[in-house]
Design a protein around this motif. Structure first.
Motif, PDB file in Angstrom:
ATOM      1  N   ASN A  14      44.315  64.360  45.056  1.00 11.11           N
ATOM      2  CA  ASN A  14      43.856  63.793  43.784  1.00 11.11           C
ATOM      3  C   ASN A  14      42.350  63.556  43.810  1.00 11.11           C
ATOM      4  O   ASN A  14      41.639  63.864  42.843  1.00 11.11           O
ATOM      5  CB  ASN A  14      44.571  62.474  43.506  1.00 11.11           C
ATOM      6  N   ARG A  15      41.858  62.986  44.916  1.00  9.27           N
ATOM      7  CA  ARG A  15      40.418  62.716  45.021  1.00  9.27           C
ATOM      8  C   ARG A  15      39.617  64.011  45.024  1.00  9.27           C
ATOM      9  O   ARG A  15      38.573  64.116  44.369  1.00  9.27           O
ATOM     10  CB  ARG A  15      40.133  61.905  46.297  1.00  9.27           C
ATOM     11  N   GLU A  16      40.105  65.006  45.761  1.00 12.76           N
ATOM     12  CA  GLU A  16      39.398  66.290  45.818  1.00 12.76           C
ATOM     13  C   GLU A  16      39.406  66.978  44.455  1.00 12.76           C
ATOM     14  O   GLU A  16      38.400  67.564  44.036  1.00 12.76           O
ATOM     15  CB  GLU A  16      40.050  67.188  46.869  1.00 12.76           C
ATOM     16  N   ALA A  17      40.537  66.902  43.758  1.00 18.69           N
ATOM     17  CA  ALA A  17      40.633  67.528  42.433  1.00 18.69           C
ATOM     18  C   ALA A  17      39.654  66.893  41.463  1.00 18.69           C
ATOM     19  O   ALA A  17      38.983  67.580  40.680  1.00 18.69           O
ATOM     20  CB  ALA A  17      42.063  67.428  41.903  1.00 18.69           C
ATOM     21  N   THR A  18      39.567  65.574  41.491  1.00 21.42           N
ATOM     22  CA  THR A  18      38.624  64.869  40.614  1.00 21.42           C
ATOM     23  C   THR A  18      37.197  65.261  40.940  1.00 21.42           C
ATOM     24  O   THR A  18      36.378  65.502  40.042  1.00 21.42           O
ATOM     25  CB  THR A  18      38.791  63.349  40.772  1.00 21.42           C
ATOM     26  N   ASP A  19      36.901  65.331  42.232  1.00 25.11           N
ATOM     27  CA  ASP A  19      35.556  65.712  42.664  1.00 25.11           C
ATOM     28  C   ASP A  19      35.204  67.114  42.164  1.00 25.11           C
ATOM     29  O   ASP A  19      34.121  67.346  41.616  1.00 25.11           O
ATOM     30  CB  ASP A  19      35.469  65.643  44.186  1.00 25.11           C
ATOM     31  N   ALA A  35      32.466  79.346  45.303  1.00 30.00           N
ATOM     32  CA  ALA A  35      33.296  80.059  46.276  1.00 30.00           C
ATOM     33  C   ALA A  35      34.176  79.075  47.049  1.00 30.00           C
ATOM     34  O   ALA A  35      35.361  79.335  47.301  1.00 30.00           O
ATOM     35  CB  ALA A  35      32.414  80.855  47.229  1.00 30.00           C
ATOM     36  N   HIS A  36      33.610  77.918  47.417  1.00 31.43           N
ATOM     37  CA  HIS A  36      34.392  76.889  48.111  1.00 31.43           C
ATOM     38  C   HIS A  36      35.527  76.398  47.231  1.00 31.43           C
ATOM     39  O   HIS A  36      36.655  76.172  47.697  1.00 31.43           O
ATOM     40  CB  HIS A  36      33.495  75.713  48.502  1.00 31.43           C
ATOM     41  N   PHE A  37      35.236  76.257  45.936  1.00 27.78           N
ATOM     42  CA  PHE A  37      36.270  75.813  45.005  1.00 27.78           C
ATOM     43  C   PHE A  37      37.394  76.844  44.920  1.00 27.78           C
ATOM     44  O   PHE A  37      38.585  76.486  44.915  1.00 27.78           O
ATOM     45  CB  PHE A  37      35.667  75.578  43.624  1.00 27.78           C
ATOM     46  N   ALA A  38      37.041  78.111  44.870  1.00 29.99           N
ATOM     47  CA  ALA A  38      38.051  79.169  44.799  1.00 29.99           C
ATOM     48  C   ALA A  38      38.956  79.143  46.037  1.00 29.99           C
ATOM     49  O   ALA A  38      40.178  79.312  45.932  1.00 29.99           O
ATOM     50  CB  ALA A  38      37.371  80.530  44.662  1.00 29.99           C
ATOM     51  N   ASP A  39      38.366  78.926  47.199  1.00 32.68           N
ATOM     52  CA  ASP A  39      39.160  78.832  48.428  1.00 32.68           C
ATOM     53  C   ASP A  39      40.098  77.631  48.371  1.00 32.68           C
ATOM     54  O   ASP A  39      41.275  77.725  48.758  1.00 32.68           O
ATOM     55  CB  ASP A  39      38.243  78.709  49.651  1.00 32.68           C
TER      56      ASP A  39
END
Length: 316
Positions: A14-19, A35-39
């Motif tokens: 949840n925290r990572e998704a919000t970030d 690119a990091h988000f895609a991974d």
């Protein structure tokens, strides 16, 4: 125990998704970050959590379907531009509501306090946390370590002994590791304060390159984020923890700090208007949990004027 671990993993998602949700709104987002988000999104659970966060942020269709007043509206636009503009406006309003209702913080936090409460929480390891008003924490425990992230506000920690599992509190770029049992952390607008009431803590401020220091019982360390400097001074623990009784004891403190503390107990917003007002000095013991009494103290002490419009108070 397994259930707790699963909950912690999901809260981390949840925290990572919000970030990521907030980062992805930046039009100047670097290519490598995309690119990091895609991974990260390749994980099915991460993808599911992100889609939920997107919906909370303000999916116009979801907003319409969940609100009967919106669902029953019938319009006959004269041009194709109008429905597009209406959808954009609805999306903007929903996003604004998400932010106003503390949506990002609610996704990141495991515990939050309102303006009218200072709850005491028992953690799974036996440690005790008391949160100040308008504060939020996230808990990340595993077999090797115990980490609390103070996302905003202030909290007092009484740490259960477990030498094989270090207990650390993170507040922005400040890390406090317990070498004893009891300490207080305040994550303010301009600085971070750490007060030790029992034994010692190890303090790291300003990132990995900054030297660590020990703060002992009866000492208070204040890290100024603008200057990058940390000052340590002796302090009376009873005075420093007056917030637990709804009070603030200050001597020659800037008005900006006093208003920030009063504001924790106020559901609206208090604004300082006028040059130099933030640096005016205040001394005394203030009952910050009573907004009316606290502001009356400030008005009498400094001779300032206050105007209230709904949830907004302007001091000038």
């Amino acid at each position: 125990m397994r259930g707790n671990r699963a909950n912690q993993v999901q809260r981390k998602r949840n925290r990572e998704a919000t970030d990521w949700l907030l980062r992805n709104r930046d039009p100047a987002q670097p290519v490598e970050e995309k690119a990091h988000f895609a991974d990260w999104l390749n994980d099915p659970e991460n993808c599911r959590t992100y889609r939920i966060a997107e919906a909370l942020m303000g999916d116009a269709r979801s907003a319409i379907q969940s609100d009967p007043a919106l669902r029953n509206i019938r319009t006959e636009p004269r041009s194709r531009a109008k429905p597009v503009l209406s959808a954009m406006l609805l999306l903007a309003c929903a996003a604004a509501s998400f932010l106003a209702l503390d949506g990002p913080m609610r996704l990141r936090a495991d515990a939050m306090s309102n303006a009218d409460e200072m709850p005491v929480l028992a953690l799974e390891d036996g440690s005790i946390v008391q949160m100040n008003a308008s504060s939020a924490i996230a808990v990340d425990f595993d077999e090797k370590r115990r980490t609390i992230r103070l996302l905003r506000g202030q909290a007092f920690f009484q740490v259960a002994s477990a030498p094989s599992r270090p207990f650390t509190v993170e507040a922005g770029d400040t890390r406090v590791t317990a070498l004893g049992t009891a300490f207080d952390v305040r994550y303010g607008a301009l600085d971070t304060g750490v007060t030790v009431t029992e034994h010692t803590v190890l303090l790291e401020s300003g990132g990995a390159s900054s030297p660590s220091m020990r703060v002992s019982e009866g000492e208070q360390a204040t890290y100024d984020r603008a200057s990058g400097k940390t000052q340590i001074q002796s302090v009376d623990g009873v005075v420093a923890l007056a917030w637990q009784r709804g009070q603030l004891a200050v001597e020659n403190a800037p008005l900006s700090y006093v208003i920030e503390e009063i504001g924790r107990h106020f559901s609206g917003r208090i604004i300082l208007a006028g040059r130099g007002l933030a640096n005016r000095r205040v001394s005394g013991t203030i009952t910050v949990s009573d907004t009316t009494a606290a502001l009356s103290f400030v008005r009498q002490a400094l001779g300032v004027k206050m105007t209230r419009v709904g949830p907004l108070i302007v001091i000038r």
